[in-house]
Scaffold this motif. Sequence first.
Motif, mmCIF file in Angstrom:
data_model
loop_
_atom_site.group_PDB
_atom_site.id
_atom_site.type_symbol
_atom_site.label_atom_id
_atom_site.label_comp_id
_atom_site.label_asym_id
_atom_site.label_seq_id
_atom_site.Cartn_x
_atom_site.Cartn_y
_atom_site.Cartn_z
ATOM 1 N N ARG A 101 0.835 -1.131 -0.132
ATOM 2 C CA ARG A 101 -0.013 -0.073 -0.141
ATOM 3 C C ARG A 101 0.722 1.055 0.143
ATOM 4 N NH1 ARG A 101 -4.486 1.346 4.569
ATOM 5 N NH2 ARG A 101 -5.289 -0.513 3.533
ATOM 6 N N ALA A 102 0.601 2.233 -0.632
ATOM 7 C CA ALA A 102 1.349 3.325 -0.733
ATOM 8 C C ALA A 102 0.373 4.630 -0.339
ATOM 9 C CB ALA A 102 1.554 3.611 -2.193
ATOM 10 N N LEU A 103 1.004 5.396 0.612
ATOM 11 C CA LEU A 103 0.495 6.768 1.071
ATOM 12 C C LEU A 103 1.045 7.867 0.306
ATOM 13 C CD1 LEU A 103 0.522 5.210 4.723
ATOM 14 C CD2 LEU A 103 -1.520 5.572 3.743
ATOM 15 N N ARG A 104 0.405 8.995 0.253
ATOM 16 C CA ARG A 104 0.937 10.173 -0.163
ATOM 17 C C ARG A 104 0.984 11.139 1.064
ATOM 18 N NH1 ARG A 104 -3.794 11.062 -4.249
ATOM 19 N NH2 ARG A 104 -4.756 10.282 -2.547
ATOM 20 N N THR A 105 2.016 11.701 1.240
ATOM 21 C CA THR A 105 2.413 12.459 2.613
ATOM 22 C C THR A 105 1.882 14.127 2.229
ATOM 23 O OG1 THR A 105 4.465 12.881 2.278
ATOM 24 C CG2 THR A 105 4.057 10.966 3.318
ATOM 25 N N GLY A 106 2.049 14.425 1.298
ATOM 26 C CA GLY A 106 1.927 15.984 1.281
ATOM 27 C C GLY A 106 3.394 16.618 1.372
ATOM 28 N N GLU A 315 -0.789 15.188 6.416
ATOM 29 C CA GLU A 315 -1.728 14.539 6.035
ATOM 30 C C GLU A 315 -1.406 13.154 5.139
ATOM 31 O OE1 GLU A 315 -6.393 14.759 4.764
ATOM 32 O OE2 GLU A 315 -5.199 16.355 4.398
ATOM 33 N N LEU A 316 -1.683 11.995 5.735
ATOM 34 C CA LEU A 316 -1.245 10.710 4.899
ATOM 35 C C LEU A 316 -2.442 10.376 4.460
ATOM 36 C CD1 LEU A 316 1.290 11.305 6.700
ATOM 37 C CD2 LEU A 316 1.668 8.875 6.670
ATOM 38 N N THR A 317 -2.417 10.258 3.012
ATOM 39 C CA THR A 317 -3.563 9.801 2.133
ATOM 40 C C THR A 317 -3.447 8.369 1.460
ATOM 41 O OG1 THR A 317 -3.281 11.273 0.537
ATOM 42 C CG2 THR A 317 -4.793 12.032 2.143
ATOM 43 N N LEU A 318 -4.400 7.728 1.286
ATOM 44 C CA LEU A 318 -3.980 6.295 0.768
ATOM 45 C C LEU A 318 -4.004 6.378 -1.026
ATOM 46 C CD1 LEU A 318 -3.310 3.247 1.060
ATOM 47 C CD2 LEU A 318 -5.819 2.905 1.249
ATOM 48 N N LEU A 319 -3.005 6.208 -1.358
ATOM 49 C CA LEU A 319 -3.320 6.148 -3.106
ATOM 50 C C LEU A 319 -3.722 4.840 -3.267
ATOM 51 C CD1 LEU A 319 -2.343 7.054 -5.786
ATOM 52 C CD2 LEU A 319 -0.001 5.923 -5.702
ATOM 53 N N TYR A 320 -3.275 3.832 -2.910
ATOM 54 C CA TYR A 320 -3.975 2.489 -3.148
ATOM 55 C C TYR A 320 -3.240 1.471 -2.324
ATOM 56 C CZ TYR A 320 -6.588 -0.640 -5.968
ATOM 57 O OH TYR A 320 -7.452 -1.645 -6.695
ATOM 58 N N ASP A 321 -4.052 0.210 -2.113
ATOM 59 C CA ASP A 321 -3.669 -0.838 -1.570
ATOM 60 C C ASP A 321 -4.151 -1.947 -2.480
ATOM 61 O OD1 ASP A 321 -3.979 -3.543 -0.103
ATOM 62 O OD2 ASP A 321 -3.454 -2.249 1.834
ATOM 63 N N VAL A 322 -2.727 -3.039 -2.868
ATOM 64 C CA VAL A 322 -3.024 -3.909 -3.826
ATOM 65 C C VAL A 322 -2.247 -5.225 -3.458
ATOM 66 C CG1 VAL A 322 -1.385 -3.213 -5.577
ATOM 67 C CG2 VAL A 322 -3.168 -4.555 -6.314
ATOM 68 N N SER A 323 -2.894 -6.417 -3.479
ATOM 69 C CA SER A 323 -2.189 -7.494 -3.039
ATOM 70 C C SER A 323 -1.527 -8.354 -4.248
ATOM 71 C CB SER A 323 -3.132 -8.628 -2.415
ATOM 72 O OG SER A 323 -3.935 -7.762 -1.494
ATOM 73 N N HIS A 324 -0.664 -9.167 -4.006
ATOM 74 C CA HIS A 324 0.052 -10.036 -5.068
ATOM 75 C C HIS A 324 0.276 -11.493 -4.660
ATOM 76 C CE1 HIS A 324 3.563 -7.709 -3.166
ATOM 77 N NE2 HIS A 324 3.614 -8.929 -2.613
#
Lengths: 476, 140
Positions: A101-106, A315-324
Motif C-alpha cells: 500500500r502506498a500513502l501520499r504524505t503531502g 496528512e497521509l492519504t491512501l493512494l492504493y492498496d493492492v495484493s499480489h
Amino acid sequence: MDTARFIHKSEYEWMLPPSGAMRVPVVIYASEELMREMDEKVREQAVNVAMLPGIQRASFAMPDAHWGYGFPIGGVAAFDADQGGVVSAGGVGFDISCGVRALRTGLTRAGIARALKPLADELSRAIPAGVGSTGRVHLSLAEMDHMLTGGARWAVKEGYGTPRDLEHSEEQGCIAGAEPDHVSAHAKARQQDEMGTLGSGNHYLEVQEVAEIYDDSIARTYGLQPGGIIVSIHCGSRGLGHQIGTDFLKKMIISAAAHGFVLPERELACAPIHSPTGRQYLGAMRAGINCALANRQILTHLTRKAFATVFPGAELTLLYDVSHNTCKVEEHFVGGERKQLYVHRKGATRAFGPGHPGVPQAWREAGQPVLIGGSMGTCSYILAGTLESENLAFSSAVHGAGRAMSRHQALHHWQGRQIVDELAGRGILIRCRSMRGVAEEAPAAYKDVSAVVDAADRAGLARKIAKLLPVICIKG
Amino acid sequence: MNRPRWEHFAHASDIGVRGIGETKESAFEQAALAAIAVMTDVAAVRADEEIRAACHAPDDALLLVDWINAVVFAVATRKMLFGRFEVRLDGPRLRGKMWGEKIDIDRHQPCVEIKGATCTEARVFRDKRGAWIAQCVVDV
C-alpha cells in the motif's frame, strides 16, 4: 531458460504451444534477456499449471517469474469452476494477500530533510517489525472472527483509519465470502498477537521520494509530483495466512488422489472449486485476505501517528492498496464470452485498466495504480493498469524484482553493518534489529527491478507512471 | 559413523534445511535445528523450557514437513527459539520435544521468520553411507 523451445510471438511475448497433457499454452511476458536469466523451473512449473483442469486461455508468467511452489512466482492462471476448475493453495502462496500500500504524505524531500533521523527513529519505534515482535492490538477469538470477515473495514471501525482509506483500497478493504469457521485454531492462535506487525524477510515500510515521472497526466491524477514523499508498506496476512497455507496444502495433497489428480509436483496440490476442500479453502483464504487488509490498515494508522509526532499537520492519504498473492473471482472474456473465473495471482499484481468498475472512482479514468516494490536501496515503481492487459493476462502485471541470489549466498557476500553504512552514505537510513537480516536482504541480492518494470511496460501489462527512491527503510 | 549434523542448502528465494543422522529420528531432530538456524545462531539458544508436539502424516516426507511446521508454530505462538530437539517415531506418528527460551532480540538477533515448511525437495531417505537424511525447503 532455453528460449528455443518457445515461439517468439512479439518482442516481449513468448509462447509454448500445448503438448502432452497441457490443456492450454504457456505464455511468458519478458525481454529476451530476462527470459535467458529465468530459471528453467519457471517453464516446468508453468507447464504443470497448464495441465490443471478448467484452466482458461493460458498459463501465464510475468517478467519477474521465478521458481515457486507448484505455481511459479509471477504466475497467473484462471479457472472456470463449471469446467472442473480448481483452486490451489500453492497458487496463492503461504503469505496470502501479501501486498503493497502506498500513502501520499503531502511532504517533499526538501521538507523532510531536517528531520530524517527523528522520523526514521519514530517509525522504527512505532512499527513492530522482525521475528518475535508483537502488535499492540490483541484480539480475542470473537474479535478475530470480526476482523476476518471485516478486513480493513473492521480496522477503520475500530479507529485505525478513515472511511476514505477504504475507497482507495482493493475490494474497498474487505473481500466478501470469508469464512472464519474454516480457519484453524492454530491459524488464529498465530495471529492473536500479530495484528499491526510488519513481519520479516523482504517485508518493509519505506519512506520514498518520487524521483521520476513518466506520465504527467496520470501522475497528477494520482497526486504524484517530483520530490514528493510517499510511504510504501509491503507485508501480508502474517501468521494467520501462513498457517492457512500450511493447513490446506496438506489437505489438498492428501485429497488429490480422491479427486483423481496425479501431481507432477506435490505443491501443485489443488481441489476442485466445487468440492468441500475447495470451498473451505476459498472461505479461509478470503479470511486471510481480510487479515492482510486489516493488518496494513493498522500499520497505516501507526505510520500516521509516527509522522504526526515529527511533522504535525502532515496528512497521509491512501493512494492504493493492492495484493499480489490471491485467488479472486473476476469476470473476464474468453473466446469472446464473458465468464466468471477464479484468477490465481502468485507474485503477480492485479492491474485493471481505465474504466474498469473494480477501480476506485478517483482513478477509474486513469486505470488502477499498480504498486511494485523494490528492495532496500533500490527503486520502486508506480504503474497504471492498461486496457490491453485484459487480453494479455487477465489484467495482471509484475510484483517486484525477485531474488537473484539465495539468502545463503548473500550471507557469504555481505555484512549487515557494511550495507547499512553504505546506504547511509547514499542518504538512505535503514532501521533493522538484525544485521544478519540486512545482509540476507542486500539490495544486490535482488534482480534489477527496473528491467522487470520496463518489460511489463513494453509488453503492455501496465504503464510506467513514476519511479520512487528510498529515503528511510524500516526493515522487517 | 554418521555424526548427527545439520546443514542448509540453496534455494532461489528461500532456504533448504537438511538434517543428517544415524537414525531417522536423529535426522528429524537435526532438520529442526537447521530450521532454527535459519532464524538465529543455534548455539546462542538456551534449552531452558520444554515444549511438546505431536504430528501425524501418511508418509515420511509429509511427516517431516508437519514436524518442521510444529516447530514454526511453537516459535510463532510462544515467541521462543529452540536449541535441542528429541523425536520419537512410530509409523505415521511423531512425538517431539523441543527445549528453548523466549526470544531475546538483542542476544539472538533473529533475522527472518519461517512462514512454513514446504514440500519442495522434501525427502527422507538413506544415503550411500547409510546415513538418514531429512530435508525440505522452508518459505521465509
